[in-house]
Design a protein around this motif. Structure first.
Motif, PDB file in Angstrom:
ATOM      1  N   ALA A  66       6.033   1.072  13.616  1.00 40.70           N
ATOM      2  CA  ALA A  66       6.338  -0.326  13.306  1.00 40.70           C
ATOM      3  C   ALA A  66       6.851  -0.470  11.880  1.00 40.70           C
ATOM      4  O   ALA A  66       6.462   0.283  10.980  1.00 40.70           O
ATOM      5  CB  ALA A  66       5.090  -1.195  13.492  1.00 40.70           C
ATOM      6  N   SER A  67       7.724  -1.440  11.651  1.00 45.86           N
ATOM      7  CA  SER A  67       8.273  -1.668  10.312  1.00 45.86           C
ATOM      8  C   SER A  67       7.162  -2.080   9.355  1.00 45.86           C
ATOM      9  O   SER A  67       6.391  -3.002   9.643  1.00 45.86           O
ATOM     10  CB  SER A  67       9.340  -2.762  10.353  1.00 45.86           C
ATOM     11  OG  SER A  67      10.425  -2.366  11.169  1.00 45.86           O
ATOM     12  N   PRO A  68       7.051  -1.419   8.195  1.00 47.60           N
ATOM     13  CA  PRO A  68       5.947  -1.711   7.281  1.00 47.60           C
ATOM     14  C   PRO A  68       6.098  -3.060   6.595  1.00 47.60           C
ATOM     15  O   PRO A  68       7.202  -3.522   6.307  1.00 47.60           O
ATOM     16  CB  PRO A  68       6.007  -0.564   6.266  1.00 47.60           C
ATOM     17  CG  PRO A  68       7.415  -0.084   6.322  1.00 47.60           C
ATOM     18  CD  PRO A  68       7.886  -0.290   7.725  1.00 47.60           C
ATOM     19  N   VAL A  69       4.965  -3.686   6.332  1.00 47.15           N
ATOM     20  CA  VAL A  69       4.888  -4.950   5.603  1.00 47.15           C
ATOM     21  C   VAL A  69       3.994  -4.718   4.384  1.00 47.15           C
ATOM     22  O   VAL A  69       2.920  -4.141   4.491  1.00 47.15           O
ATOM     23  CB  VAL A  69       4.288  -6.067   6.480  1.00 47.15           C
ATOM     24  CG1 VAL A  69       4.078  -7.338   5.676  1.00 47.15           C
ATOM     25  CG2 VAL A  69       5.178  -6.330   7.686  1.00 47.15           C
ATOM     26  N   LYS A  87       1.374  -2.601  14.056  1.00 42.50           N
ATOM     27  CA  LYS A  87       1.713  -3.044  12.703  1.00 42.50           C
ATOM     28  C   LYS A  87       1.335  -1.969  11.684  1.00 42.50           C
ATOM     29  O   LYS A  87       0.340  -1.265  11.837  1.00 42.50           O
ATOM     30  CB  LYS A  87       1.008  -4.356  12.364  1.00 42.50           C
ATOM     31  CG  LYS A  87      -0.482  -4.361  12.636  1.00 42.50           C
ATOM     32  CD  LYS A  87      -1.004  -5.782  12.673  1.00 42.50           C
ATOM     33  CE  LYS A  87      -2.440  -5.859  13.180  1.00 42.50           C
ATOM     34  NZ  LYS A  87      -2.543  -5.427  14.608  1.00 42.50           N
ATOM     35  N   VAL A  88       2.157  -1.859  10.656  1.00 43.68           N
ATOM     36  CA  VAL A  88       1.921  -0.963   9.532  1.00 43.68           C
ATOM     37  C   VAL A  88       1.902  -1.830   8.282  1.00 43.68           C
ATOM     38  O   VAL A  88       2.886  -2.511   7.973  1.00 43.68           O
ATOM     39  CB  VAL A  88       3.006   0.120   9.427  1.00 43.68           C
ATOM     40  CG1 VAL A  88       2.796   0.969   8.176  1.00 43.68           C
ATOM     41  CG2 VAL A  88       3.003   1.002  10.680  1.00 43.68           C
ATOM     42  N   ILE A  89       0.791  -1.813   7.558  1.00 46.65           N
ATOM     43  CA  ILE A  89       0.594  -2.697   6.412  1.00 46.65           C
ATOM     44  C   ILE A  89       0.297  -1.847   5.195  1.00 46.65           C
ATOM     45  O   ILE A  89      -0.589  -0.982   5.230  1.00 46.65           O
ATOM     46  CB  ILE A  89      -0.562  -3.681   6.667  1.00 46.65           C
ATOM     47  CG1 ILE A  89      -0.273  -4.512   7.927  1.00 46.65           C
ATOM     48  CG2 ILE A  89      -0.791  -4.573   5.460  1.00 46.65           C
ATOM     49  CD1 ILE A  89      -1.499  -5.160   8.508  1.00 46.65           C
ATOM     50  N   GLU A  90       1.030  -2.085   4.129  1.00 46.09           N
ATOM     51  CA  GLU A  90       0.804  -1.356   2.890  1.00 46.09           C
ATOM     52  C   GLU A  90       0.277  -2.314   1.830  1.00 46.09           C
ATOM     53  O   GLU A  90       0.893  -3.350   1.544  1.00 46.09           O
ATOM     54  CB  GLU A  90       2.081  -0.688   2.403  1.00 46.09           C
ATOM     55  CG  GLU A  90       1.873   0.122   1.135  1.00 46.09           C
ATOM     56  CD  GLU A  90       3.038   1.030   0.820  1.00 46.09           C
ATOM     57  OE1 GLU A  90       3.688   0.806  -0.220  1.00 46.09           O
ATOM     58  OE2 GLU A  90       3.304   1.969   1.610  1.00 46.09           O
ATOM     59  N   VAL A  91      -0.861  -1.957   1.222  1.00 46.26           N
ATOM     60  CA  VAL A  91      -1.467  -2.766   0.170  1.00 46.26           C
ATOM     61  C   VAL A  91      -0.917  -2.317  -1.173  1.00 46.26           C
ATOM     62  O   VAL A  91      -0.878  -1.119  -1.480  1.00 46.26           O
ATOM     63  CB  VAL A  91      -3.001  -2.620   0.189  1.00 46.26           C
ATOM     64  CG1 VAL A  91      -3.632  -3.429  -0.941  1.00 46.26           C
ATOM     65  CG2 VAL A  91      -3.563  -3.055   1.533  1.00 46.26           C
ATOM     66  N   SER A  92      -0.510  -3.284  -1.982  1.00 47.69           N
ATOM     67  CA  SER A  92       0.020  -3.008  -3.311  1.00 47.69           C
ATOM     68  C   SER A  92      -0.898  -3.631  -4.358  1.00 47.69           C
ATOM     69  O   SER A  92      -1.292  -4.799  -4.244  1.00 47.69           O
ATOM     70  CB  SER A  92       1.432  -3.578  -3.442  1.00 47.69           C
ATOM     71  OG  SER A  92       1.940  -3.366  -4.739  1.00 47.69           O
ATOM     72  N   GLY A  93      -1.248  -2.870  -5.373  1.00 49.70           N
ATOM     73  CA  GLY A  93      -2.047  -3.394  -6.475  1.00 49.70           C
ATOM     74  C   GLY A  93      -3.519  -3.500  -6.137  1.00 49.70           C
ATOM     75  O   GLY A  93      -4.012  -2.961  -5.141  1.00 49.70           O
ATOM     76  N   ASN A  94      -4.249  -4.223  -6.981  1.00 50.44           N
ATOM     77  CA  ASN A  94      -5.684  -4.437  -6.805  1.00 50.44           C
ATOM     78  C   ASN A  94      -5.899  -5.801  -6.179  1.00 50.44           C
ATOM     79  O   ASN A  94      -5.667  -6.831  -6.804  1.00 50.44           O
ATOM     80  CB  ASN A  94      -6.390  -4.350  -8.158  1.00 50.44           C
ATOM     81  CG  ASN A  94      -7.903  -4.374  -8.016  1.00 50.44           C
ATOM     82  OD1 ASN A  94      -8.439  -4.747  -6.980  1.00 50.44           O
ATOM     83  ND2 ASN A  94      -8.603  -3.982  -9.072  1.00 50.44           N
TER      84      ASN A  94
END
Length: 326
Positions: A66-69, A87-94
């Motif tokens: 799936a396209s990452p968000v 779904k593919v979810i990428e967490v950025s930062g704190n």
């Protein structure tokens, strides 16, 4: 056992050519423009590969291709994790958050470099096919990860600080779970399999969990503590400076403890714990440095999957170099 990281494709500048609105490149000295070649698409983000129980029952693929968000706040993360679509979810930062966040089925949740959840944890409850990787967790108010009545879950290459309750707990009939390549750093009641002695009707025949290549670093107890699951497979993990005990097999559990490295751990494994009856435990091919020899007894069900066992004497260098968030 080397970890393969995902790589992104970066498209560089076009040099002296000027990019036209039509996508053509105008080269000085030429009367006409030729369409620019299409840039190659970035490769899809590929989830970690499950070894052990999470590879059974059809396997664990998370969100697949799936396209990452990308998300950077509690509200964005909560919304992105909803529902059972891939779904593919990428967490950025704190990301600071104050409650447990629900995770839907068919999810890959991963951290970008240095990503962290502070103050909250993840509820993986009544879902299936979930991967959580490359995140840091700290100061959670309940569990960092609560796996409950769920199947095919992979928790891989995360770093856990300290919080209120368990770092990763697997409970209430959950099954086909692998917890691999994580760095658990200093938590007291660290990782539980089976929440109570009186839940046999739901847990018996389930709670099959593999722990491999994790670093239990100063974690005081429950590394893991197991009820009912048989076999729970604890292999190629590193235990350093564990205070109370490493592994406890209780209440009908069967635990195979093999190829682990125990350092400065007086009680590496034993039968029974607290008011819970003794389970069974088979230990083999482990390495001990300034540690006790542990207690074992009884038999354990056969592990049905294939796996490669690294030499126990090499586990300290392998796991300390590779476990945790990158």
């Amino acid at each position: 056992m080397a970890r393969t990281r995902r790589a992104a494709t970066v498209i560089g500048g076009l040099g002296a050519g000027a990019l036209l609105a039509t996508g053509a490149v105008l080269v000085p000295g030429l009367a006409s423009a030729e369409p620019a070649p299409e840039a190659p698409a970035a490769p899809p983000m590929v989830a970690a590969t499950a070894i052990g129980w999470a590879a059974e029952n059809g396997g664990t693929t998370g969100g697949g291709g799936a396209s990452p968000v990308t998300v950077g706040s509690e509200s964005e993360l909560t919304a992105a994790l909803e529902g059972d679509a891939a779904k593919v979810i990428e967490v950025s930062g704190n990301v600071s958050c104050g409650d447990m966040i629900d995770v839907g089925s068919n999810t890959t949740l991963r951290g970008a470099s240095g990503a962290q959840l502070t103050g909250c944890g993840l509820n993986i409850v009544e879902v299936e096919n979930v991967i959580v990787e490359n995140l840091a967790f700290d100061d959670w108010a309940d569990d960092a990860i609560n796996i409950q009545t769920s199947t095919n879950v992979l928790i891989d290459h995360n770093t856990f600080g300290t919080g209120y309750d368990g770092a990763v707990d697997t409970k209430r009939g959950s099954d086909f779970v692998t917890i691999s390549w994580n760095h658990f750093n200093g938590q007291d009641k660290n990782s539980l399999v089976g929440h109570s002695d009186d839940n046999a009707s739901q847990d018996r025949g389930h709670l099959r969990v593999s722990y491999h290549h994790n670093w239990f670093d100063g974690t005081n107890q429950r590394n893991p503590r197991v009820r009912f699951g048989n076999p729970v497979h604890v292999f190629n993990n590193l235990y350093t400076d564990v205070g109370s005990y490493g592994v406890a097999s209780t209440q009908e559990a069967g635990v195979l403890v093999e190829g682990n490295y125990f350092e400065n751990t007086e009680d590496p494994f034993h039968l029974g714990e607290g008011d819970s009856d003794e389970g069974t435990l088979v230990a083999r091919d482990n390495h001990f440095e300034n540690s006790g020899e542990g207690q074992q007894g009884g038999s354990v069900a056969d592990v049905p999957y294939s796996y490669t066992l690294d030499p126990a004497a090499q586990i300290k260098s392998i796991v300390s170099a590779g476990a945790g968030q990158s």
